[in-house]
Design an enzyme around this catalytic site. Structure first.
Site, mmCIF file in Angstrom:
data_model
loop_
_atom_site.group_PDB
_atom_site.id
_atom_site.type_symbol
_atom_site.label_atom_id
_atom_site.label_comp_id
_atom_site.label_asym_id
_atom_site.label_seq_id
_atom_site.Cartn_x
_atom_site.Cartn_y
_atom_site.Cartn_z
ATOM 1 N N ASN A 181 41.651 16.337 -33.310
ATOM 2 C CA ASN A 181 41.701 15.811 -34.676
ATOM 3 C C ASN A 181 42.728 14.700 -34.873
ATOM 4 O O ASN A 181 42.598 13.910 -35.798
ATOM 5 C CB ASN A 181 41.995 16.986 -35.621
ATOM 6 C CG ASN A 181 42.385 16.508 -36.998
ATOM 7 O OD1 ASN A 181 41.530 16.058 -37.764
ATOM 8 N ND2 ASN A 181 43.676 16.554 -37.317
ATOM 9 N N TYR B 44 39.894 0.780 -35.643
ATOM 10 C CA TYR B 44 39.666 2.159 -36.111
ATOM 11 C C TYR B 44 38.179 2.542 -36.027
ATOM 12 O O TYR B 44 37.837 3.536 -35.362
ATOM 13 C CB TYR B 44 40.230 2.332 -37.524
ATOM 14 C CG TYR B 44 40.079 3.735 -38.073
ATOM 15 C CD1 TYR B 44 40.732 4.813 -37.476
ATOM 16 C CD2 TYR B 44 39.277 3.993 -39.183
ATOM 17 C CE1 TYR B 44 40.586 6.105 -37.962
ATOM 18 C CE2 TYR B 44 39.136 5.284 -39.681
ATOM 19 C CZ TYR B 44 39.792 6.332 -39.073
ATOM 20 O OH TYR B 44 39.647 7.615 -39.553
ATOM 21 N N LYS C 77 36.212 5.324 -33.536
ATOM 22 C CA LYS C 77 35.388 6.440 -34.016
ATOM 23 C C LYS C 77 33.952 6.347 -33.484
ATOM 24 O O LYS C 77 33.294 7.375 -33.291
ATOM 25 C CB LYS C 77 35.429 6.514 -35.547
ATOM 26 C CG LYS C 77 36.842 6.839 -36.107
ATOM 27 C CD LYS C 77 37.372 8.184 -35.603
ATOM 28 C CE LYS C 77 38.695 8.567 -36.240
ATOM 29 N NZ LYS C 77 39.211 9.857 -35.753
HETATM 30 P P1 NAD Z 1 47.206 12.408 -41.364
HETATM 31 O O1 NAD Z 1 47.878 11.094 -41.176
HETATM 32 O O2 NAD Z 1 47.492 13.229 -42.558
HETATM 33 O O3 NAD Z 1 47.411 13.325 -40.045
HETATM 34 C C1 NAD Z 1 47.340 12.774 -38.761
HETATM 35 C C2 NAD Z 1 47.730 13.806 -37.729
HETATM 36 O O4 NAD Z 1 47.736 13.156 -36.454
HETATM 37 C C3 NAD Z 1 49.119 14.377 -37.961
HETATM 38 O O5 NAD Z 1 49.106 15.758 -37.683
HETATM 39 C C4 NAD Z 1 49.973 13.654 -36.915
HETATM 40 O O6 NAD Z 1 51.020 14.478 -36.389
HETATM 41 C C5 NAD Z 1 48.969 13.378 -35.808
HETATM 42 N N1 NAD Z 1 49.407 12.193 -35.062
HETATM 43 C C6 NAD Z 1 49.608 10.945 -35.543
HETATM 44 N N2 NAD Z 1 50.076 10.157 -34.543
HETATM 45 C C7 NAD Z 1 50.167 10.922 -33.423
HETATM 46 C C8 NAD Z 1 50.553 10.702 -32.083
HETATM 47 N N3 NAD Z 1 50.963 9.497 -31.664
HETATM 48 N N4 NAD Z 1 50.527 11.735 -31.211
HETATM 49 C C9 NAD Z 1 50.110 12.950 -31.598
HETATM 50 N N5 NAD Z 1 49.706 13.242 -32.851
HETATM 51 C C10 NAD Z 1 49.729 12.238 -33.754
HETATM 52 O O7 NAD Z 1 45.665 12.049 -41.273
HETATM 53 P P2 NAD Z 1 44.338 12.848 -41.666
HETATM 54 O O8 NAD Z 1 43.724 12.121 -42.796
HETATM 55 O O9 NAD Z 1 44.549 14.303 -41.761
HETATM 56 O O10 NAD Z 1 43.477 12.488 -40.366
HETATM 57 C C11 NAD Z 1 43.070 13.447 -39.416
HETATM 58 C C12 NAD Z 1 41.841 12.910 -38.724
HETATM 59 O O11 NAD Z 1 40.826 12.697 -39.705
HETATM 60 C C13 NAD Z 1 42.036 11.576 -38.018
HETATM 61 O O12 NAD Z 1 41.349 11.590 -36.780
HETATM 62 C C14 NAD Z 1 41.397 10.582 -38.955
HETATM 63 O O13 NAD Z 1 40.941 9.436 -38.286
HETATM 64 C C15 NAD Z 1 40.275 11.410 -39.535
HETATM 65 N N6 NAD Z 1 39.731 10.947 -40.812
HETATM 66 C C16 NAD Z 1 40.488 10.926 -41.939
HETATM 67 C C17 NAD Z 1 39.917 10.488 -43.137
HETATM 68 C C18 NAD Z 1 40.707 10.435 -44.427
HETATM 69 O O14 NAD Z 1 40.211 9.826 -45.389
HETATM 70 N N7 NAD Z 1 41.868 11.032 -44.512
HETATM 71 C C19 NAD Z 1 38.585 10.077 -43.168
HETATM 72 C C20 NAD Z 1 37.836 10.129 -41.989
HETATM 73 C C21 NAD Z 1 38.416 10.573 -40.814
#
Ligand code: NAD
Length: 252
Positions: free
Chosen positions: A95, A160, A164
């Protein structure tokens, strides 16, 4: 509706489990009886997430680690240690992810590498490290966090969506490769979700994006985690190679 013990006895690893969608997945898996090892980018944030969960329930079997996800040797050793500590690994939720919105003209090549290293290479590394244990036990499941941009692309920050699209490619390919070993591989493609990733967008952009969602609001992390739970459970025993959109029917 009471859903109980869907993951009883399972051991799960959730990368990016310290906040946002990952944290919601960790909590959901724990509520359903799994032992969970969450990964964060730093040991301190991983431990803080574990502490937060223990405040909710001191009995949760949850542990925090911070391997360097782009370093295969480090990842391999970490999974070896997890299996030594917990006996097996049944579920891997890939994730962790970062995003960026720079235009191509301003995009720094090193930033493109950073996105690929976490969103794609880390997924490869963790899957490669976990799969042998799953094959040995004859079952396992990998669930990757994709995004709605893996379908539509994105008008800025091309790294990005490119990452994906690669997540979807790995998901479909690994599902075909690992099915014979009893390993299911799926992805969840969230739309706009209420996490730090959303709040880091300029407000004008976040409002515009939210206004275009047919359900009229961004998703909540728990709503994404519900689909991870389904895919991780035996309810999804014939689901593999799927990219499941959880986006309120967003079209961009
Ligand atoms: P967030 O920024 O709240 O969390 C990101 C997580 O990734 C955190 O736990 C962080 O510790 C970890 N992380 C970041 N950099 C890191 C690194 N260098 N090494 C290890 N871990 C690392 O983001 P989120 O919104 O919860 O995103 C989680 C996933 O969901 C991601 O893959 C993101 O692309 C995807 N996503 C998010 C959304 C959205 O709108 N929030 C939409 C589609 C997909």
């Amino acid at each position: 509706m009471i859903i109980k013990d869907l993951l009883l006895g399972k051991v799960a690893v959730v990368t990016g489990g310290t906040r946002g969608i990952g944290f919601a997945i960790v909590r959901k898996f724990l509520e359903q009886g799994a032992t969970v090892v969450l990964f964060g980018s730093r040991e301190a944030t991983a431990q803080a997430a574990v502490d937060r969960l223990h405040e909710e329930n001191p009995d949760y079997p949850v542990f925090g680690l911070a391997p360097e996800l782009d370093n295969y040797t480090n990842v391999e050793q970490t999974f070896k240690q997890i299996v030594a500590d917990h006996g097996h690994i049944d579920i891997l939720a890939n994730n962790a992810g970062i995003s960026a919105r720079d235009s191509l003209y301003d995009y720094k090549p090193e930033d493109f590498d950073k996105i690929m290293d976490l969103n794609v290479k880390a997924l490869f590394n963790c899957s490669k490290a976990a799969a042998p244990y799953m094959r040995e036990q004859g079952n396992g499941c990998i669930i990757n966090t994709s995004s709605m941009v893996s379908i539509y692309g994105q008008a800025a920050g091309c790294g990005y969506p490119a990452s994906k699209f690669a997540v979807n490619g790995l998901t479909k390919s690994l599902a075909r490769e690992l099915g014979k070993d009893g390993i299911r591989v799926n992805a969840v493609a969230p739309g706009v979700t209420n996490t730090d990733m959303l709040t880091s967008l300029p407000k004008e952009l976040a409002d515009r994006v939210s206004a275009g969602i047919p359900l009229g609001r961004p998703g909540e992390p728990e709503e994404i985690a519900n689909v991870f739970l389904f895919l991780a459970s035996d309810l999804a025993s014939y689901v593999t190679g799927a990219i499941v959109s959880v986006d309120g029917a967003t079209q961009v």
